[in-house]
Design an enzyme around this catalytic site. Structure first.
Site, PDB file in Angstrom:
ATOM      1  N   CYS A 136      39.728  26.896  37.052  1.00 42.87           N
ATOM      2  CA  CYS A 136      38.290  26.562  36.768  1.00 42.87           C
ATOM      3  C   CYS A 136      38.052  27.329  35.397  1.00 42.87           C
ATOM      4  O   CYS A 136      37.844  28.587  35.359  1.00 42.87           O
ATOM      5  CB  CYS A 136      37.400  27.184  37.984  1.00 42.87           C
ATOM      6  SG  CYS A 136      35.810  26.867  37.610  1.00 42.87           S
ATOM      7  N   CYS A 139      34.355  29.018  35.472  1.00 42.17           N
ATOM      8  CA  CYS A 139      34.437  30.226  36.319  1.00 42.17           C
ATOM      9  C   CYS A 139      35.141  31.430  35.419  1.00 42.17           C
ATOM     10  O   CYS A 139      34.609  32.544  35.273  1.00 42.17           O
ATOM     11  CB  CYS A 139      35.291  30.184  37.553  1.00 42.17           C
ATOM     12  SG  CYS A 139      35.032  28.700  38.613  1.00 42.17           S
ATOM     13  N   ASP A 140      36.172  31.214  34.847  1.00 40.33           N
ATOM     14  CA  ASP A 140      37.020  32.102  34.216  1.00 40.33           C
ATOM     15  C   ASP A 140      37.381  32.303  32.760  1.00 40.33           C
ATOM     16  O   ASP A 140      37.663  32.855  32.019  1.00 40.33           O
ATOM     17  CB  ASP A 140      38.205  31.894  34.800  1.00 40.33           C
ATOM     18  CG  ASP A 140      38.457  32.112  36.107  1.00 40.33           C
ATOM     19  OD1 ASP A 140      37.455  32.695  36.791  1.00 40.33           O
ATOM     20  OD2 ASP A 140      39.135  31.257  36.808  1.00 40.33           O
TER      21      ASP A 140
END
Ligand code: NAP
Length: 318
Positions: A136, A139-140
């Site tokens: 992701c 997200c990261d």
């Protein structure tokens, strides 16, 4: 009607689930949507959306909130829980059980559970998950400011997310197992124009290498020459497709060789009363627009299905 009985239960709260909930609520059906996390599904894993009509550009999480509010406005109930299984009962109704021990029943269910990112299945992938291996970008991505990272895959997701990751990383390698992408032309055009991206063709990842502080590199194998090399990177984002989340359906349902569920044109599966919409359905492409299209059809079809069922029961009773 008891509090655990609904006209329709929707499993999953991505764009398909939220749209189905909006239509079902608006159709005056008592509607329960069960989602294990925040409503939004893949929208929450996408930074910017530029291919949803009416919104030239909108943040994924913003669209998720708008869709959720819209469904709530028309009366759909929401439950945060994980659906353990959907089972057909002898009378044709469905029983939906959750991990938190709740049981609901309904004469119709729309499964919109989406998919889970596919894994490479190579050494180090599991070990360094969350320590440099990610599925992701939104997200990261921010953890890789100023670093050199890699993206694996050649579809829309890999090509689009590589582009997004250049917001943070100084260099992004895109590693693809063939010598051409399957991603759409416009996404490819942007990728090739980005000076921070370098494409590595004809290579597979053999191993994710790392140490105490996480990922340090990738062992790559050339698919033409079989030569093995090491690419030093501190992160790897894997976008090699999705597996449909059909595990919640406890009955045999017709599906293709990859597990995607077959439906008829009303989104009904091979089980009467059980509908499927969105990424877990067998179809050409998986977009937000196709998910909401499926969901619209499914919710309207549910209304018709319930009306016909009622009519048949009425005829039987007279
Ligand atoms: P996808 O289109 O199935 O592409 C998967 C890619 O990963 C392919 O390039 C495939 O290579 C590669 N791959 C598969 N297994 C691999 C392995 N074991 N090792 C190395 N590479 C591997 O999946 P996706 O990109 O996740 O997209 C899924 C669906 O969502 C598509 O329908 C896509 O159009 C849609 N989507 C759309 C957008 C958008 O339009 N903005 C964004 C994201 C996703 P081969 O090409 O050699 O098979």
């Amino acid at each position: 009607m008891t509090s655990n009985r609904y006209d329709v239960i929707i499993v999953g709260g991505g764009p398909a689930g939220l749209c189905a909930a909006m239509y079902a609520g608006r159709g005056m059906l008592s509607t329960l949507l069960i989602e294990r996390g925040m409503p939004g599904g893949e929208l929450l894993n996408t930074e910017l959306i530029e291919d949803y009509p009416g919104f030239e550009s909108i943040l994924g999480r913003e669209l998720a909130v708008k869709m959720t509010d819209h469904a709530r406005k028309f009366g759909a109930s929401f439950l945060t829980d994980n659906v353990e299984g959907v089972k057909r009962l002898p009378d044709g109704d469905f029983e939906v059980k959750t991990d938190m021990g709740k049981t609901f029943t309904a004469p119709s269910v729309i499964v919109t559970a989406g998919g889970t990112p596919s894994k490479l299945g190579v050494g180090g992938e599991k070990e360094y998950a969350g320590k440099g291996v990610s599925y992701c970008a939104v997200c990261d991505g921010a953890f890789f400011k100023g670093e050199t990272i890699a993206v694996v895959g050649g579809g829309d997701a890999a090509v689009e997310e590589a582009q997004y990751l250049t917001k943070y990383a100084t260099k992004v390698y895109v590693i693809h197992r063939r010598d051409e992408f399957r991603a759409s032309a416009i996404l490819q055009q942007r990728l090739f124009a980005n000076p921070k991206i370098e494409v590595i063709w004809n290579k597979t990842v053999e191993e994710v290498e790392g140490g105490e502080r996480g990922v340090t590199g990738l062992r790559l194998k050339d698919t033409v020459t079989s030569q093995v090399t090491t690419l030093p990177v501190t992160g790897v984002f894997i976008f090699i497709g999705f597996k449909p989340n059909t595990g919640v359906i406890k009955e045999h349902v017709k599906h293709d060789e990859s597990g995607y569920v077959f439906t008829d044109t009303s989104m009904m599966t091979s089980i009467p009363g059980l509908f499927a919409a969105g990424d877990l359905r067998h179809q050409l492409t998986r977009q937000i627009t196709t998910a909401v299209g499926d969901a619209t059809t499914a919710a309207i079809a549910v209304e018709k299905y319930l009306a016909e069922k009622k009519e048949t029961a009425g005829v039987g009773a007279s």
